[in-house]
Design an enzyme around this catalytic site. Structure first.
Site, PDB file in Angstrom:
ATOM      1  N   ASP A 283       2.684   6.065  -7.486  1.00 34.68           N
ATOM      2  CA  ASP A 283       3.891   5.737  -6.737  1.00 34.68           C
ATOM      3  C   ASP A 283       5.125   5.697  -7.627  1.00 34.68           C
ATOM      4  OD1 ASP A 283       2.699   5.410  -4.187  1.00 34.68           O
ATOM      5  OD2 ASP A 283       1.922   3.473  -4.801  1.00 34.68           O
TER       6      ASP A 283
ATOM      7  N   HIS B  58       0.857  -1.196   0.000  1.00 37.98           N
ATOM      8  CA  HIS B  58       0.000   0.000   0.000  1.00 37.98           C
ATOM      9  C   HIS B  58       0.889   1.240   0.000  1.00 37.98           C
ATOM     10  CE1 HIS B  58      -3.307   2.583   0.428  1.00 37.98           C
ATOM     11  NE2 HIS B  58      -3.745   2.288   1.635  1.00 37.98           N
TER      12      HIS B  58
ATOM     13  N   HIS C 282      -2.095  -1.061 -11.277  1.00 38.70           N
ATOM     14  CA  HIS C 282      -2.932  -0.566 -10.191  1.00 38.70           C
ATOM     15  C   HIS C 282      -4.147  -1.459 -10.071  1.00 38.70           C
ATOM     16  CE1 HIS C 282      -5.646   2.142  -7.950  1.00 38.70           C
ATOM     17  NE2 HIS C 282      -4.532   2.630  -7.447  1.00 38.70           N
TER      18      HIS C 282
END
Length: 454
Positions: A391, A281, A332
């Site tokens: 990210d 996460h 994702h």
């Protein structure tokens, strides 16, 4: 019996662990037999609907001729497209964190006076109890800033005169205070670690009430308290893009689950922090930076696409980096064609890379963003498209801002505490049922065997 070192993994523990693994293993075929949505997602990655929300909306596909077709990802905060929100404050050369926090918490964009009053309110809460830094943060520095942050949050419970009051005004007060102090708890926790564990100098700079959240983070972190406008703007953008992402992401769903039990705000946010800490996460951007460091160490020519492609294949074949078989920052749970946050981020990442003289690194990131989906499609059977997620670039941004990797996930938390707060309030307002999904028991029933007969 002699005392056992609690940190030692003894032969008995290893044996017991083997027993746990044996008794805990479930036949994978049973998940299909009972139509269990593992990870609360179906085979196409679509999440099980567990609730309703006004706060944010994620779109990754659209109906075309009665069929669901992947599309460029879209993200909406309170019904407003994130692209329009970002363009709004960037075009007027304003910081967006406080404005978007207001939007998520209260449902509407603030006017000028409302925004000023809200900024002043957050600034008034941006203080810690007397001696809190000395008695809590400095006394037990940790190698992990997320644990430090969670401990600080739980300790703040003891300083609250109404910690268990779950009325909306009181919870809002608690949430505004936590939103305001998260940057301080994170940076001060790092400074204590950097001093007591790493042996470096110890800096505690007070936040400036006239500065934005992003500016204060850089001010408190750096010994000379200086930063450029571009640095503060990009950090502010990172905070906005990480602020919320639907109710189903792991930490936000944790917020809903724990809030539904009726517990206090501090326990709820500490639980969300525990979720965000996980490398699947909030810790993903650290893995991206480490992966690129390993890549550059093993590439003879980072501009050679064939050599880069070979390295990516090694990653997937568990022959490079951490041998997990992953290209971090790619893919994702929801998006397939594109993550709108990554798309927005990229243009500003390029500007910061130019300011920091790291154009070569940016070119490598761009190459990986282009090549990785091709390599993954060649090497893996995938049920949906793969693209760079937020990210992929956020870790690169934090490294250019000279943020230590220890603070990468706390920066995510500093943004996401706004979303958690909005979702906690929404759960308390709308639900009176504790969240309790079902698990199908697949262990056969057995008779009890007396000890003498075992």
């Amino acid at each position: 019996m002699a005392n056992v070192d609690i940190n030692e993994i003894t032969p008995e523990i290893i044996e017991y662990a083997g027993m746990c693994s044996k008794s805990g293993a479930i036949n994978p075929e049973l998940y299909g037999k009972y139509d269990v949505k593992r990870g609360l997602r179906d085979i196409n990655g679509k999440g099980v609907v567990a609730g309703l929300t006004h706060i944010s909306d994620i779109i990754s596909s659209k109906e075309v001729d009665g069929k669901s077709v992947p599309c460029d990802g879209e993200l909406y905060f309170r019904g407003i497209n994130i692209n329009d929100i970002v363009h709004g404050f960037i075009s007027e050369k304003r910081f967006g964190f406080e404005e978007v926090a207001y939007l998520l918490l209260f449902g509407d964009l603030p006017n000028s006076q409302e925004l000023k009053d809200f900024r002043d309110l957050l600034a008034s809460y941006r203080t810690l109890p007397t001696n809190f830094v000395r008695d809590v943060i400095m006394k037990a520095p940790s190698n992990d800033m997320m644990n430090t942050l969670a401990r600080s949050v739980l300790t703040l419970y003891a300083y609250d005169e109404q910690p268990d009051d779950t009325s909306i005004p009181n919870v809002l007060r608690q949430c505004l205070m936590l939103i305001s102090v998260f940057p301080m708890l994170s940076v001060y926790g790092y400074q204590a670690y950097n001093h007591y564990i790493c042996g470096d100098s110890f800096y505690i700079h007070n936040p400036d009430p006239e500065l934005s959240t992003a500016e204060n983070i850089l001010r408190m972190l750096r010994p000379n308290m200086s930063y450029t406008q571009m640095e503060a703007m990009v950090l502010d953008l990172a905070l906005v893009l990480h602020m919320d992402h639907g109710g189903g992401n792991n930490s936000t769903f944790t917020t809903h689950v724990v809030s539904s039990s009726g517990t206090d705000t501090y326990s709820t946010i500490a639980a969300a922090l525990g979720s965000l800490k996980g490398p699947k996460h909030g810790g993903a951007n650290i893995k991206v930076v480490e992966m690129f460091q390993d890549m550059k160490a093993h590439l003879n020519d980072p501009k050679d696409e064939d050599e880069v492609r070979t390295y990516l294949k090694k990653l997937l074949h568990k022959e490079a980096f951490d041998k997990k078989g992953l290209i971090y920052g790619m893919g994702h749970a929801v998006y397939s064609i594109s993550d709108p946050r990554a798309t927005i981020f990229k243009a500003f990442v390029q500007k910061l890379a130019f300011e920091k003289h790291r154009e070569a690194d940016f070119e490598l990131y761009s190459m990986i963003e282009r090549l990785a989906p091709e390599v993954i499609a060649e090497e893996r059977r995938i049920y949906k498209g793969v693209s760079a997620n937020v990210d992929f670039y956020s870790g690169f941004v934090y490294s250019m801002l000279d943020l230590p990797t220890k603070l990468f996930t706390p920066m995510f938390a500093t943004a996401r505490i706004v979303g958690w707060s909005a979702h906690r309030l929404e759960e308390l307002i709308n639900s009176d049922k504790i969240i309790r999904p079902a698990y199908k028991a697949v262990q056969e029933h057995l008779p009890y065997v007396p000890l003498k007969d075992r």
